[in-house]
Design a protein around this motif. Structure first.
Motif, PDB file in Angstrom:
ATOM      1  N   PHE A  44      50.017 -24.765 -68.487  1.00  0.00           N
ATOM      2  CA  PHE A  44      49.359 -23.538 -68.917  1.00  0.00           C
ATOM      3  C   PHE A  44      50.139 -22.898 -70.055  1.00  0.00           C
ATOM      4  N   ASP A  45      49.436 -22.490 -71.094  1.00  0.00           N
ATOM      5  CA  ASP A  45      50.019 -21.700 -72.177  1.00  0.00           C
ATOM      6  C   ASP A  45      49.440 -20.298 -72.027  1.00  0.00           C
ATOM      7  N   LEU A  46      50.315 -19.327 -71.748  1.00  0.00           N
ATOM      8  CA  LEU A  46      49.870 -17.972 -71.420  1.00  0.00           C
ATOM      9  C   LEU A  46      50.351 -16.957 -72.440  1.00  0.00           C
ATOM     10  N   LEU A  47      49.502 -15.986 -72.712  1.00  0.00           N
ATOM     11  CA  LEU A  47      49.879 -14.808 -73.482  1.00  0.00           C
ATOM     12  C   LEU A  47      49.948 -13.660 -72.494  1.00  0.00           C
ATOM     13  N   LEU A  48      51.103 -13.018 -72.427  1.00  0.00           N
ATOM     14  CA  LEU A  48      51.306 -11.934 -71.475  1.00  0.00           C
ATOM     15  C   LEU A  48      50.860 -10.621 -72.088  1.00  0.00           C
ATOM     16  N   GLY A  49      50.484  -9.684 -71.239  1.00  0.00           N
ATOM     17  CA  GLY A  49      50.014  -8.376 -71.698  1.00  0.00           C
ATOM     18  C   GLY A  49      51.130  -7.540 -72.305  1.00  0.00           C
ATOM     19  N   ASP A  50      51.219  -6.317 -71.908  1.00  0.00           N
ATOM     20  CA  ASP A  50      52.169  -5.352 -72.469  1.00  0.00           C
ATOM     21  C   ASP A  50      53.570  -5.596 -71.897  1.00  0.00           C
TER      22      ASP A  50
ATOM     23  N   ARG B  98      57.616  -6.041 -72.824  1.00  0.00           N
ATOM     24  CA  ARG B  98      58.562  -5.708 -73.891  1.00  0.00           C
ATOM     25  C   ARG B  98      59.958  -6.280 -73.677  1.00  0.00           C
ATOM     26  N   SER B  99      60.162  -6.964 -72.575  1.00  0.00           N
ATOM     27  CA  SER B  99      61.492  -7.524 -72.315  1.00  0.00           C
ATOM     28  C   SER B  99      61.345  -8.782 -71.471  1.00  0.00           C
ATOM     29  N   LEU B 100      62.420  -9.559 -71.420  1.00  0.00           N
ATOM     30  CA  LEU B 100      62.405 -10.754 -70.579  1.00  0.00           C
ATOM     31  C   LEU B 100      62.342 -10.383 -69.104  1.00  0.00           C
ATOM     32  N   LYS B 101      62.905  -9.236 -68.744  1.00  0.00           N
ATOM     33  CA  LYS B 101      62.843  -8.766 -67.358  1.00  0.00           C
ATOM     34  C   LYS B 101      61.389  -8.466 -66.966  1.00  0.00           C
ATOM     35  N   GLU B 102      60.659  -7.809 -67.845  1.00  0.00           N
ATOM     36  CA  GLU B 102      59.248  -7.553 -67.580  1.00  0.00           C
ATOM     37  C   GLU B 102      58.467  -8.857 -67.513  1.00  0.00           C
ATOM     38  N   LYS B 103      58.823  -9.807 -68.376  1.00  0.00           N
ATOM     39  CA  LYS B 103      58.166 -11.106 -68.363  1.00  0.00           C
ATOM     40  C   LYS B 103      58.353 -11.784 -67.010  1.00  0.00           C
TER      41      LYS B 103
ATOM     42  N   LEU C  25      60.792 -16.095 -75.271  1.00  0.00           N
ATOM     43  CA  LEU C  25      59.768 -15.243 -75.878  1.00  0.00           C
ATOM     44  C   LEU C  25      59.242 -14.253 -74.843  1.00  0.00           C
ATOM     45  N   HIS C  26      59.104 -12.992 -75.248  1.00  0.00           N
ATOM     46  CA  HIS C  26      58.698 -11.947 -74.298  1.00  0.00           C
ATOM     47  C   HIS C  26      57.243 -12.062 -73.875  1.00  0.00           C
ATOM     48  N   ARG C  27      56.349 -12.378 -74.806  1.00  0.00           N
ATOM     49  CA  ARG C  27      54.924 -12.300 -74.517  1.00  0.00           C
ATOM     50  C   ARG C  27      54.250 -13.648 -74.335  1.00  0.00           C
ATOM     51  N   ARG C  28      54.999 -14.712 -74.318  1.00  0.00           N
ATOM     52  CA  ARG C  28      54.433 -16.053 -74.119  1.00  0.00           C
ATOM     53  C   ARG C  28      55.126 -16.713 -72.938  1.00  0.00           C
ATOM     54  N   ALA C  29      54.375 -17.531 -72.232  1.00  0.00           N
ATOM     55  CA  ALA C  29      54.949 -18.285 -71.113  1.00  0.00           C
ATOM     56  C   ALA C  29      54.224 -19.616 -71.002  1.00  0.00           C
ATOM     57  N   GLN C  30      54.963 -20.626 -70.613  1.00  0.00           N
ATOM     58  CA  GLN C  30      54.370 -21.909 -70.279  1.00  0.00           C
ATOM     59  C   GLN C  30      54.741 -22.206 -68.834  1.00  0.00           C
ATOM     60  N   ILE C  31      53.734 -22.556 -68.073  1.00  0.00           N
ATOM     61  CA  ILE C  31      53.924 -22.888 -66.662  1.00  0.00           C
ATOM     62  C   ILE C  31      53.377 -24.297 -66.452  1.00  0.00           C
ATOM     63  N   GLY C  32      54.164 -25.135 -65.793  1.00  0.00           N
ATOM     64  CA  GLY C  32      53.737 -26.487 -65.483  1.00  0.00           C
ATOM     65  C   GLY C  32      53.656 -26.673 -63.982  1.00  0.00           C
ATOM     66  N   LEU C  33      52.683 -27.459 -63.538  1.00  0.00           N
ATOM     67  CA  LEU C  33      52.599 -27.763 -62.109  1.00  0.00           C
ATOM     68  C   LEU C  33      52.189 -29.208 -61.913  1.00  0.00           C
ATOM     69  N   ALA C  34      52.540 -29.727 -60.751  1.00  0.00           N
ATOM     70  CA  ALA C  34      52.212 -31.105 -60.401  1.00  0.00           C
ATOM     71  C   ALA C  34      51.738 -31.172 -58.955  1.00  0.00           C
ATOM     72  N   VAL C  35      50.799 -32.099 -58.725  1.00  0.00           N
ATOM     73  CA  VAL C  35      50.240 -32.320 -57.392  1.00  0.00           C
ATOM     74  C   VAL C  35      50.205 -33.825 -57.151  1.00  0.00           C
ATOM     75  N   VAL C  36      50.559 -34.235 -55.950  1.00  0.00           N
ATOM     76  CA  VAL C  36      50.442 -35.633 -55.538  1.00  0.00           C
ATOM     77  C   VAL C  36      49.486 -35.670 -54.353  1.00  0.00           C
ATOM     78  N   SER C  37      48.535 -36.625 -54.397  1.00  0.00           N
ATOM     79  CA  SER C  37      47.557 -36.735 -53.323  1.00  0.00           C
ATOM     80  C   SER C  37      47.138 -38.187 -53.150  1.00  0.00           C
ATOM     81  N   GLY C  38      46.695 -38.501 -51.976  1.00  0.00           N
ATOM     82  CA  GLY C  38      46.161 -39.832 -51.711  1.00  0.00           C
ATOM     83  C   GLY C  38      44.675 -39.925 -52.000  1.00  0.00           C
TER      84      GLY C  38
END
Length: 98
Positions: free
Chosen positions: A8-14, A16-21, A48-61
């Motif tokens: 996921f490539d995300l744009l965060l709302g308001d 202003r800091s990495l702590k808020e992110k 980056l304060h207002r951008r985030a990338q989240i990766g996930l993985a699933v394994v299933s039969g």
């Protein structure tokens, strides 16, 4: 065995800091882990304060179960009002691949 990943490539709302992110990203990661039993982490744009990338993985039969879980994860992230989903990259791998 089937493996599926989402990035996921995300744009965060308001934000202003990495702590808020962190206060926005951590609950999303935790909810994905809790609700869907997937492996998930923030994988990019950590400085980056207002951008985030989240990766996930699933394994299933089961191929159907795999795609259902990925669809539900994508809908959950897309439905979060505090982020804008800019893009999603999906990859699926099966036993028949070399």
């Amino acid at each position: 065995m089937y493996v599926g990943t989402l990035s996921f490539d995300l744009l965060l709302g308001d934000v202003r800091s990495l702590k808020e992110k962190r206060s926005v990203v951590r609950p999303i990661v935790a909810e994905l882990q809790r609700k869907f039993a997937v492996s998930v982490a923030e994988t990019g744009d950590q400085d980056l304060h207002r951008r985030a990338q989240i990766g996930l993985a699933v394994v299933s039969g089961d191929w159907g179960h795999l795609t259902e879980v990925l669809d539900r994860c994508e809908r959950m992230v897309a439905g979060r009002p505090e982020v804008e989903l800019l893009s999603v990259r999906r990859r699926l791998h099966g036993d028949d691949e070399e």
